[in-house]
Write a protein that holds these residues in place. Structure first.
Motif, PDB file in Angstrom:
ATOM      1  N   ARG A   1       0.812  -1.228   0.000  1.00 53.23           N
ATOM      2  CA  ARG A   1       0.000   0.000   0.000  1.00 53.23           C
ATOM      3  C   ARG A   1       0.841   1.273   0.000  1.00 53.23           C
ATOM      4  NH1 ARG A   1      -5.443  -0.715  -0.245  1.00 53.23           N
ATOM      5  NH2 ARG A   1      -6.029  -2.681   0.642  1.00 53.23           N
TER       6      ARG A   1
ATOM      7  N   GLY B   1      -7.276  -5.104  -8.769  1.00 54.95           N
ATOM      8  CA  GLY B   1      -7.891  -3.797  -8.954  1.00 54.95           C
ATOM      9  C   GLY B   1      -6.947  -2.858  -9.663  1.00 54.95           C
ATOM     10  N   GLU B   2      -7.484  -1.712 -10.005  1.00 56.12           N
ATOM     11  CA  GLU B   2      -6.686  -0.704 -10.690  1.00 56.12           C
ATOM     12  C   GLU B   2      -5.998   0.205  -9.677  1.00 56.12           C
ATOM     13  OE1 GLU B   2      -5.910  -0.912 -13.842  1.00 56.12           O
ATOM     14  OE2 GLU B   2      -7.224  -2.665 -13.934  1.00 56.12           O
TER      15      GLU B   2
ATOM     16  N   ASP C   1      -5.566   3.330  -9.592  1.00 60.82           N
ATOM     17  CA  ASP C   1      -6.182   4.633  -9.314  1.00 60.82           C
ATOM     18  C   ASP C   1      -7.493   4.542  -8.536  1.00 60.82           C
ATOM     19  OD1 ASP C   1      -7.729   3.549 -11.316  1.00 60.82           O
ATOM     20  OD2 ASP C   1      -7.613   5.299 -12.645  1.00 60.82           O
ATOM     21  N   ASN C   2      -7.834   3.377  -8.041  1.00 61.31           N
ATOM     22  CA  ASN C   2      -9.051   3.229  -7.236  1.00 61.31           C
ATOM     23  C   ASN C   2      -8.819   3.887  -5.876  1.00 61.31           C
ATOM     24  OD1 ASN C   2     -11.041   2.286  -5.397  1.00 61.31           O
ATOM     25  ND2 ASN C   2     -11.342   0.434  -6.617  1.00 61.31           N
ATOM     26  N   PRO C   3      -9.555   4.956  -5.552  1.00 62.61           N
ATOM     27  CA  PRO C   3      -9.286   5.687  -4.306  1.00 62.61           C
ATOM     28  C   PRO C   3      -9.619   4.903  -3.036  1.00 62.61           C
ATOM     29  CG  PRO C   3     -11.225   6.574  -5.404  1.00 62.61           C
ATOM     30  CD  PRO C   3     -10.634   5.546  -6.323  1.00 62.61           C
ATOM     31  N   LYS C   4     -10.547   3.955  -3.113  1.00 63.22           N
ATOM     32  CA  LYS C   4     -10.934   3.191  -1.918  1.00 63.22           C
ATOM     33  C   LYS C   4     -10.048   1.972  -1.687  1.00 63.22           C
ATOM     34  CE  LYS C   4     -15.692   4.587  -1.557  1.00 63.22           C
ATOM     35  NZ  LYS C   4     -17.027   4.147  -1.236  1.00 63.22           N
ATOM     36  N   HIS C   5      -9.641   1.333  -2.760  1.00 60.88           N
ATOM     37  CA  HIS C   5      -8.836   0.127  -2.622  1.00 60.88           C
ATOM     38  C   HIS C   5      -7.936  -0.021  -3.853  1.00 60.88           C
ATOM     39  CE1 HIS C   5      -7.771  -3.730  -0.920  1.00 60.88           C
ATOM     40  NE2 HIS C   5      -7.947  -4.280  -2.093  1.00 60.88           N
ATOM     41  N   PRO C   6      -6.815   0.705  -3.875  1.00 61.41           N
ATOM     42  CA  PRO C   6      -5.935   0.598  -5.046  1.00 61.41           C
ATOM     43  C   PRO C   6      -5.388  -0.815  -5.194  1.00 61.41           C
ATOM     44  CG  PRO C   6      -4.929   1.940  -3.320  1.00 61.41           C
ATOM     45  CD  PRO C   6      -6.302   1.587  -2.854  1.00 61.41           C
ATOM     46  N   GLY C   7      -5.340  -1.271  -6.423  1.00 64.65           N
ATOM     47  CA  GLY C   7      -4.849  -2.622  -6.695  1.00 64.65           C
ATOM     48  C   GLY C   7      -3.647  -2.610  -7.612  1.00 64.65           C
TER      49      GLY C   7
ATOM     50  N   ASP D   1      -3.371  -4.707 -10.606  1.00 61.61           N
ATOM     51  CA  ASP D   1      -3.585  -5.467 -11.844  1.00 61.61           C
ATOM     52  C   ASP D   1      -2.587  -5.057 -12.924  1.00 61.61           C
ATOM     53  OD1 ASP D   1      -5.689  -6.857 -10.711  1.00 61.61           O
ATOM     54  OD2 ASP D   1      -7.257  -5.700 -11.716  1.00 61.61           O
TER      55      ASP D   1
ATOM     56  N   GLU E   1      -8.369 -11.952  -4.151  1.00 62.38           N
ATOM     57  CA  GLU E   1      -9.554 -11.123  -3.969  1.00 62.38           C
ATOM     58  C   GLU E   1     -10.095 -11.140  -2.551  1.00 62.38           C
ATOM     59  OE1 GLU E   1     -10.923 -13.454  -6.898  1.00 62.38           O
ATOM     60  OE2 GLU E   1     -10.360 -12.141  -8.539  1.00 62.38           O
TER      61      GLU E   1
END
Length: 159
Positions: free
Chosen positions: A6, A39-40, A42-48, A50, A71
């Motif tokens: 993270r 995940g991607e 740029d996801n503000p809640k849960h950046p991944g 991928d 997941e």
């Protein structure tokens, strides 16, 4: 090989993971289980990771590797339980691997290893002087993997 982290100073670049996987595969008969938080980025809640995983897989086309997004926590624990060795940054996957008693090559950025290192399991801990994992070289990581391997050899297949 778990590639997600993270915090920015705990992240090791995709090209470094790919180079390490390639170097390990050249020296040893291994199969790599590539793990990451899906995940991607740029996801503000849960950046991944991928995108990072796609880069590693593309760069390691010749390596026996199974890409496996984790997941759920139970899926991560199950995947880690199958590993003979775990390579990862300091984080949740590292602590789960330690709880499973797995030998670990762990990368530390700016978190204090005296507090967060894996406990009661064989490990090689690498932390650059800068405390930023972008400054950890593939050669240093490979040397750490080799030290861990000498301390705990890989199991040999049945003849």
């Amino acid at each position: 090989m778990h590639i997600s982290a993270r915090r920015e100073n705990q992240q090791w670049p995709a090209e470094n993971f790919a180079a390490l996987i390639g170097a390990i595969a050249k020296r040893h008969s291994v199969r790599i289980l590539l793990l990451w938080a899906p995940g991607e980025a740029d996801n503000p809640k849960h950046p991944g990771d991928d995108g990072k995983a796609r880069e590693v897989v593309k760069s390691c086309a010749e390596v026996a590797m199974l890409p496996w997004p984790t997941e759920s926590l139970s899926r991560l624990i199950a995947a880690l339980s199958l590993c003979d060795r775990v390579v990862c940054a300091d984080g949740g996957a590292m602590h789960l691997a330690a709880a499973l008693g797995k030998p670990i090559l762990c990368f530390f950025g700016d978190s204090p290893p005296e507090r967060w290192r894996p406990w009661k399991t064989p490990h090689e801990l690498l932390q650059p002087v800068s405390r930023d994992l972008k400054d950890l070289s593939v050669e240093q990581a490979l040397a750490g993997f080799e030290r861990l391997l000498r301390a705990r050899p890989l199991p040999q297949p049945f003849s």
